[in-house]
Structures are given as C-alpha cells and as structure tokens.
Design an enzyme around this catalytic site. Sequence first.
Site, PDB file in Angstrom:
ATOM      1  N   CYS A 191       0.857  -1.442  -0.042  1.00 37.64           N
ATOM      2  CA  CYS A 191      -0.101  -0.115  -0.122  1.00 37.64           C
ATOM      3  C   CYS A 191       0.670   1.285   0.076  1.00 37.64           C
ATOM      4  CB  CYS A 191      -1.051  -0.004   1.267  1.00 37.64           C
ATOM      5  SG  CYS A 191      -1.827   1.430   1.448  1.00 37.64           S
ATOM      6  N   CYS A 228      -0.480   4.110   2.573  1.00 44.16           N
ATOM      7  CA  CYS A 228       0.115   3.873   3.814  1.00 44.16           C
ATOM      8  C   CYS A 228       1.404   3.809   3.894  1.00 44.16           C
ATOM      9  CB  CYS A 228      -0.395   2.384   4.099  1.00 44.16           C
ATOM     10  SG  CYS A 228      -2.002   1.667   3.515  1.00 44.16           S
ATOM     11  N   ASP A 229       2.468   3.528   3.234  1.00 45.57           N
ATOM     12  CA  ASP A 229       3.743   3.462   3.593  1.00 45.57           C
ATOM     13  C   ASP A 229       4.684   4.291   2.592  1.00 45.57           C
ATOM     14  OD1 ASP A 229       2.914   1.606   5.301  1.00 45.57           O
ATOM     15  OD2 ASP A 229       3.244  -0.204   4.058  1.00 45.57           O
TER      16      ASP A 229
END
Length: 303
Positions: A131, A134-135
């Site tokens: 993701c 997200c990261d």
Amino acid sequence: MYDIIVVGGGPAGLTAALYGRRAGKSVLLIEKNAFGGQITWSPKVENFPSVLEISGLELADRFVEQVLDKGAEIELDEVTELSVEGGTKTVKTALGGEFQSRSVILATGAKPRKLGVEGEDRFIGSGISFCAVCDGEFYKGRKVAVIGGGNSALQEAIYLSKLCEEVVLIHRREEFRGDKKLVENVKKQENIKLCLSVKVVAFTGENAFEGIKISSKDGEERIISVDGAFIAIGHEPDNGIFKEIAKVDEDGYFDSDEGCKTESQGIFVAGDCRKKSVRQLTTAVADGAVAAVAACGYLDGIY
Ligand code: NAP
C-alpha cells in the site's frame, strides 16, 4: 438478535448496512481492520459516479458517516466463526464477542496477492509493502519499485513518483492491463522507469531489504537495488472459515446467484469476495444493495 449482521466494512458491506437500515432492519456491521477496505489504499478515485475526484480515505469516511447516521451498529473485531442453527445465525469474534442474527451478509473482500517468491515473507513490513498510500512516506526521496501492471500498480507508481526520487515499475509483460489514461500518465513521469517482460524471482538482502532479483525472458538474472518494493498484483479472497456455510469455487470466491444469495438460507454475499466478472468500487456498491434487498426479502418472507 439482529436482523442482519454484515461481515466486512468495505464499500459492499457498508452499502449493505445502509440499505438494511433504510429498510428498517437492525444491522450490526463487523470489520476487522479499517473501514473502506481496498479503496482506502487508492490515492485518487475518479470513477465513482457523481464524484469528480476523491481520495479513497475520504470516500470511506463518507460511507461510514452515512451508515452511522442511519443507525447501524459497528464493531471493530475479527469474525472467527459463523454457525447456523435453523433460522439463527451465530457469529463469534476474536475478541470474544458472540452475536446472533436472522441473516448474514458476507462482504469479506479480498486480500493482496503475494508473489510467492524467496525473501517475500521475510521482508513484508520491512521493505515490502502492499500500500503506497499507507507506507509511501517512509520512502520519501528514495528509490522504490512497484510490481504489477494493473490499475493498482499504475496508480501506486504515479503516487510514489511524487514522493520518491525514482520508481521502477516492474511488470511481467510488455503491455499493461490497466487503463490507457493511467498508462499514459505513467509514461509522462520522468522518474518512473519501466522494467518490462521480467519475472521477479526473489527479494534480496542480508540483514535488511536490499533489492529485487529479476529474470528476463532468456533467463538472465540481475538485481535491482531499491529501498522499498510495493507489490500490486491483484487480490485473492479470504473466505476459508465460511466455506462450510457458503460454498466457494476453485479459486476460493463465494458461489452465489445474481441476487447475491448462497445455497444457505439467510446467508448472502457481496462484493469482491464473490465470484463475478467485474470487481470495481461501483460493482461492490451494487452488490451491497442487491444483497441487502435479498436479505430484507428473506426476513420479510417474500423470497
Ligand atoms: P489486476 O487488474 O488484476 O492486475 C494485476 C496485475 O498484476 C496484472 O498486470 C498482472 O499481470 C499482474 N500479476 C498478477 N499475478 C502476478 C504474478 N504472480 N507475478 C507478476 N505479476 C502478476 O489487479 P489490480 O490492479 O489490483 O486491480 C483490481 C481491480 O480493481 C481491477 O478491476 C482494477 O481496474 C480495479 N482498480 C480500480 C482503480 C480505480 O481507481 N478505479 C484502482 C485500482 C484498481 P498480467 O496483466 O500479465 O496478468
């Protein structure tokens, strides 16, 4: 005893909860991670009718707000067991919860597919991610790779190109599966380098993640040094614990009819977890509505 328990808080489950409440049914929705499912990973959604452009996270927030406004109850917990005794369905959860309902809508979505190559499990969470939203931040100004050739991979590459110094997009074919518009956009980004017709054979690194070993068509292997790798090669269902109650096909997707009904009385399925030809945000939402209408029909003795 609830009228409907919805398992899964992605677009399909949230829409099912909305329709259930609007039909006057008591609804409990149980989600194990984050509401919104896969859309929360999408930096920009441009194909949800009537919304020009919205981040997946914001869209998810709007879904949840609407469902809560209509009076659905929500639990953040993982469903570990579903049993059926006559008309009563019992759902047990990881945190020790036990809930009963007259019908259940399974909207369990799908989880990211893994490549199944050497080093993958070792570096997931410390070099390998599924993701970018997200990261991606962890790799600001650094060099990363995205693996895949569908819309997810193309979107992740574009998203990361704004944060990272360089993005290597690794795909097993020359042609991309994703939308033409996204492919054109990828090709416009100077810091996205295409690495096509290659197979990922391993993720490498002694103590920490260092790179990706790829193999060309003629079997020549080389290592691409990157700080992080984002795998975006599609999703697969995670329906194992329900398969005694709702039949699954050879790929693990729930078997259901056009009305999202399963062969088990009072058990319905919706969204990416079921066998279908198009898995999109809009088709997940459509399934949620269809499954809820079917569940209400079952509860009201119409079907
Ligand atoms: P996808 O469309 O199924 O694409 C998966 C990609 O991964 C394909 O390019 C495939 O290669 C590759 N792949 C699969 N298994 C592989 C393996 N073992 N090794 C290497 N490569 C592998 O999946 P997705 O991109 O996650 O998208 C899923 C659905 O969501 C699609 O319908 C997509 O359109 C939709 N989506 C929509 C949006 C949006 O904003 N509207 C965003 C994301 C996704 P091949 O092409 O060679 O098979």
